[in-house]
Design a protein around this motif. Structure first.
Motif, PDB file in Angstrom:
ATOM      1  N   MET A   1       0.847  -1.184   0.000  1.00  0.00           N
ATOM      2  CA  MET A   1       0.000   0.000   0.000  1.00  0.00           C
ATOM      3  C   MET A   1       0.887   1.239   0.000  1.00  0.00           C
ATOM      4  SD  MET A   1      -2.995  -0.553   2.718  1.00  0.00           S
ATOM      5  CE  MET A   1      -4.549  -1.101   2.171  1.00  0.00           C
ATOM      6  N   LYS A   2       0.528   2.166  -0.847  1.00  0.00           N
ATOM      7  CA  LYS A   2       1.261   3.421  -0.927  1.00  0.00           C
ATOM      8  C   LYS A   2       0.257   4.555  -1.083  1.00  0.00           C
ATOM      9  CE  LYS A   2       5.450   1.656  -1.134  1.00  0.00           C
ATOM     10  NZ  LYS A   2       6.412   1.817  -0.098  1.00  0.00           N
ATOM     11  N   PRO A   3       0.522   5.696  -0.456  1.00  0.00           N
ATOM     12  CA  PRO A   3      -0.375   6.848  -0.612  1.00  0.00           C
ATOM     13  C   PRO A   3      -0.184   7.515  -1.973  1.00  0.00           C
ATOM     14  CG  PRO A   3       1.450   7.416   0.823  1.00  0.00           C
ATOM     15  CD  PRO A   3       1.586   5.950   0.513  1.00  0.00           C
ATOM     16  N   THR A   4      -1.172   8.292  -2.381  1.00  0.00           N
ATOM     17  CA  THR A   4      -1.115   8.978  -3.672  1.00  0.00           C
ATOM     18  C   THR A   4       0.112   9.876  -3.770  1.00  0.00           C
ATOM     19  OG1 THR A   4      -2.590  10.706  -2.843  1.00  0.00           O
ATOM     20  CG2 THR A   4      -3.593   8.938  -4.114  1.00  0.00           C
ATOM     21  N   ASN A   5       0.506  10.516  -2.676  1.00  0.00           N
ATOM     22  CA  ASN A   5       1.690  11.393  -2.703  1.00  0.00           C
ATOM     23  C   ASN A   5       2.947  10.614  -3.073  1.00  0.00           C
ATOM     24  OD1 ASN A   5       0.183  13.612  -2.018  1.00  0.00           O
ATOM     25  ND2 ASN A   5       0.635  13.455   0.166  1.00  0.00           N
ATOM     26  N   TYR A   6       3.069   9.390  -2.585  1.00  0.00           N
ATOM     27  CA  TYR A   6       4.216   8.553  -2.925  1.00  0.00           C
ATOM     28  C   TYR A   6       4.204   8.245  -4.421  1.00  0.00           C
ATOM     29  CZ  TYR A   6       7.530   4.723  -3.051  1.00  0.00           C
ATOM     30  OH  TYR A   6       8.608   3.928  -3.364  1.00  0.00           O
ATOM     31  N   LEU A   7       3.031   7.926  -4.945  1.00  0.00           N
ATOM     32  CA  LEU A   7       2.915   7.635  -6.370  1.00  0.00           C
ATOM     33  C   LEU A   7       3.316   8.841  -7.209  1.00  0.00           C
ATOM     34  CD1 LEU A   7       2.068   5.756  -8.674  1.00  0.00           C
ATOM     35  CD2 LEU A   7      -0.275   6.574  -8.354  1.00  0.00           C
ATOM     36  N   LYS A   8       2.848  10.019  -6.819  1.00  0.00           N
ATOM     37  CA  LYS A   8       3.182  11.241  -7.555  1.00  0.00           C
ATOM     38  C   LYS A   8       4.689  11.490  -7.571  1.00  0.00           C
ATOM     39  CE  LYS A   8      -1.101  13.609  -6.365  1.00  0.00           C
ATOM     40  NZ  LYS A   8      -1.688  14.712  -5.584  1.00  0.00           N
ATOM     41  N   ALA A   9       5.331  11.309  -6.443  1.00  0.00           N
ATOM     42  CA  ALA A   9       6.756  11.611  -6.311  1.00  0.00           C
ATOM     43  C   ALA A   9       7.663  10.523  -6.885  1.00  0.00           C
ATOM     44  CB  ALA A   9       7.094  11.844  -4.840  1.00  0.00           C
ATOM     45  N   ASN A  10       7.139   9.303  -7.028  1.00  0.00           N
ATOM     46  CA  ASN A  10       7.987   8.173  -7.407  1.00  0.00           C
ATOM     47  C   ASN A  10       7.395   7.332  -8.529  1.00  0.00           C
ATOM     48  OD1 ASN A  10      10.052   8.320  -5.129  1.00  0.00           O
ATOM     49  ND2 ASN A  10       8.115   8.311  -4.016  1.00  0.00           N
ATOM     50  N   ALA A  11       6.703   7.955  -9.447  1.00  0.00           N
ATOM     51  CA  ALA A  11       5.977   7.217 -10.488  1.00  0.00           C
ATOM     52  C   ALA A  11       6.885   6.274 -11.282  1.00  0.00           C
ATOM     53  CB  ALA A  11       5.268   8.180 -11.424  1.00  0.00           C
ATOM     54  N   ALA A  12       8.037   6.733 -11.706  1.00  0.00           N
ATOM     55  CA  ALA A  12       8.936   5.890 -12.509  1.00  0.00           C
ATOM     56  C   ALA A  12       9.402   4.670 -11.710  1.00  0.00           C
ATOM     57  CB  ALA A  12      10.134   6.696 -12.987  1.00  0.00           C
ATOM     58  N   ASP A  13       9.755   4.873 -10.443  1.00  0.00           N
ATOM     59  CA  ASP A  13      10.180   3.754  -9.598  1.00  0.00           C
ATOM     60  C   ASP A  13       9.033   2.779  -9.355  1.00  0.00           C
ATOM     61  OD1 ASP A  13      12.774   4.687  -9.379  1.00  0.00           O
ATOM     62  OD2 ASP A  13      12.371   5.784  -7.524  1.00  0.00           O
ATOM     63  N   VAL A  14       7.852   3.299  -9.149  1.00  0.00           N
ATOM     64  CA  VAL A  14       6.678   2.445  -8.918  1.00  0.00           C
ATOM     65  C   VAL A  14       6.449   1.556 -10.136  1.00  0.00           C
ATOM     66  CG1 VAL A  14       4.163   2.431  -8.659  1.00  0.00           C
ATOM     67  CG2 VAL A  14       5.554   3.946  -7.241  1.00  0.00           C
ATOM     68  N   LEU A  15       6.546   2.116 -11.330  1.00  0.00           N
ATOM     69  CA  LEU A  15       6.345   1.328 -12.544  1.00  0.00           C
ATOM     70  C   LEU A  15       7.402   0.238 -12.690  1.00  0.00           C
ATOM     71  CD1 LEU A  15       5.334   4.120 -15.067  1.00  0.00           C
ATOM     72  CD2 LEU A  15       3.841   2.483 -13.884  1.00  0.00           C
ATOM     73  N   LEU A  16       8.639   0.549 -12.347  1.00  0.00           N
ATOM     74  CA  LEU A  16       9.694  -0.471 -12.394  1.00  0.00           C
ATOM     75  C   LEU A  16       9.427  -1.595 -11.407  1.00  0.00           C
ATOM     76  CD1 LEU A  16      12.930   1.708 -12.713  1.00  0.00           C
ATOM     77  CD2 LEU A  16      11.969   0.166 -14.444  1.00  0.00           C
ATOM     78  N   GLN A  17       9.018  -1.225 -10.187  1.00  0.00           N
ATOM     79  CA  GLN A  17       8.721  -2.228  -9.164  1.00  0.00           C
ATOM     80  C   GLN A  17       7.549  -3.107  -9.567  1.00  0.00           C
ATOM     81  OE1 GLN A  17       8.232  -0.193  -5.430  1.00  0.00           O
ATOM     82  NE2 GLN A  17      10.315   0.595  -5.447  1.00  0.00           N
ATOM     83  N   LEU A  18       6.531  -2.509 -10.172  1.00  0.00           N
ATOM     84  CA  LEU A  18       5.381  -3.292 -10.621  1.00  0.00           C
ATOM     85  C   LEU A  18       5.809  -4.339 -11.637  1.00  0.00           C
ATOM     86  CD1 LEU A  18       2.659  -0.520 -11.053  1.00  0.00           C
ATOM     87  CD2 LEU A  18       2.629  -2.380  -9.381  1.00  0.00           C
ATOM     88  N   ALA A  19       6.650  -3.949 -12.583  1.00  0.00           N
ATOM     89  CA  ALA A  19       7.112  -4.872 -13.616  1.00  0.00           C
ATOM     90  C   ALA A  19       7.999  -5.964 -13.033  1.00  0.00           C
ATOM     91  CB  ALA A  19       7.851  -4.109 -14.705  1.00  0.00           C
ATOM     92  N   GLU A  20       8.852  -5.618 -12.075  1.00  0.00           N
ATOM     93  CA  GLU A  20       9.772  -6.587 -11.478  1.00  0.00           C
ATOM     94  C   GLU A  20       9.049  -7.569 -10.564  1.00  0.00           C
ATOM     95  OE1 GLU A  20      12.757  -4.317  -9.480  1.00  0.00           O
ATOM     96  OE2 GLU A  20      13.718  -3.676 -11.337  1.00  0.00           O
ATOM     97  N   ARG A  21       8.177  -7.057  -9.709  1.00  0.00           N
ATOM     98  CA  ARG A  21       7.523  -7.893  -8.705  1.00  0.00           C
ATOM     99  C   ARG A  21       6.295  -8.619  -9.236  1.00  0.00           C
ATOM    100  NH1 ARG A  21       7.760  -3.699  -3.632  1.00  0.00           N
ATOM    101  NH2 ARG A  21      10.014  -3.608  -3.504  1.00  0.00           N
ATOM    102  N   ARG A  22       5.671  -8.040 -10.269  1.00  0.00           N
ATOM    103  CA  ARG A  22       4.462  -8.609 -10.853  1.00  0.00           C
ATOM    104  C   ARG A  22       3.371  -8.815  -9.810  1.00  0.00           C
ATOM    105  NH1 ARG A  22       4.977 -12.016 -15.620  1.00  0.00           N
ATOM    106  NH2 ARG A  22       2.816 -11.419 -15.719  1.00  0.00           N
ATOM    107  N   GLU A  23       3.300  -7.888  -8.855  1.00  0.00           N
ATOM    108  CA  GLU A  23       2.264  -7.886  -7.828  1.00  0.00           C
ATOM    109  C   GLU A  23       1.532  -6.553  -7.892  1.00  0.00           C
ATOM    110  OE1 GLU A  23       4.214  -8.449  -4.114  1.00  0.00           O
ATOM    111  OE2 GLU A  23       4.749 -10.525  -4.536  1.00  0.00           O
ATOM    112  N   PRO A  24       0.214  -6.565  -7.708  1.00  0.00           N
ATOM    113  CA  PRO A  24      -0.528  -5.301  -7.730  1.00  0.00           C
ATOM    114  C   PRO A  24      -0.161  -4.425  -6.533  1.00  0.00           C
ATOM    115  CG  PRO A  24      -1.974  -7.122  -7.166  1.00  0.00           C
ATOM    116  CD  PRO A  24      -0.636  -7.711  -7.490  1.00  0.00           C
ATOM    117  N   LEU A  25      -0.349  -3.122  -6.697  1.00  0.00           N
ATOM    118  CA  LEU A  25      -0.058  -2.153  -5.643  1.00  0.00           C
ATOM    119  C   LEU A  25      -1.323  -1.374  -5.325  1.00  0.00           C
ATOM    120  CD1 LEU A  25       2.017  -0.581  -3.873  1.00  0.00           C
ATOM    121  CD2 LEU A  25       2.321   0.935  -5.846  1.00  0.00           C
TER     122      LEU A  25
END
Length: 64
Positions: A1-25
């Motif tokens: 779980m991540k707050p919207t502010n984290y997503l805004k500040a770290n969008a590129a990293d979040v996308l990389l993690q999603l692809a690597e972990r293959r788990e929903p966020l």
């Protein structure tokens, strides 16, 4: 779980993690779950495995 502010500040990293972990966020807003992000490969796999339940069986499955 991540707050919207984290997503805004770290969008590129979040996308990389999603692809690597293959788990929903789960994305939260004001402490409540509001959305789920998923990598495209997992999403496409899920769409291929969806089973459509005939309308006549829905009540039976739900115990109605």
């Amino acid at each position: 779980m991540k707050p919207t502010n984290y997503l805004k500040a770290n969008a590129a990293d979040v996308l990389l993690q999603l692809a690597e972990r293959r788990e929903p966020l789960v994305i939260t807003q004001n402490g409540e779950a509001k959305a789920v992000l998923q990598d495209i490969a997992s999403c496409e796999e899920n769409q291929e495995t969806v089973v459509v339940t005939p309308k006549c069986c829905t009540g039976v499955l739900l115990g109605l």
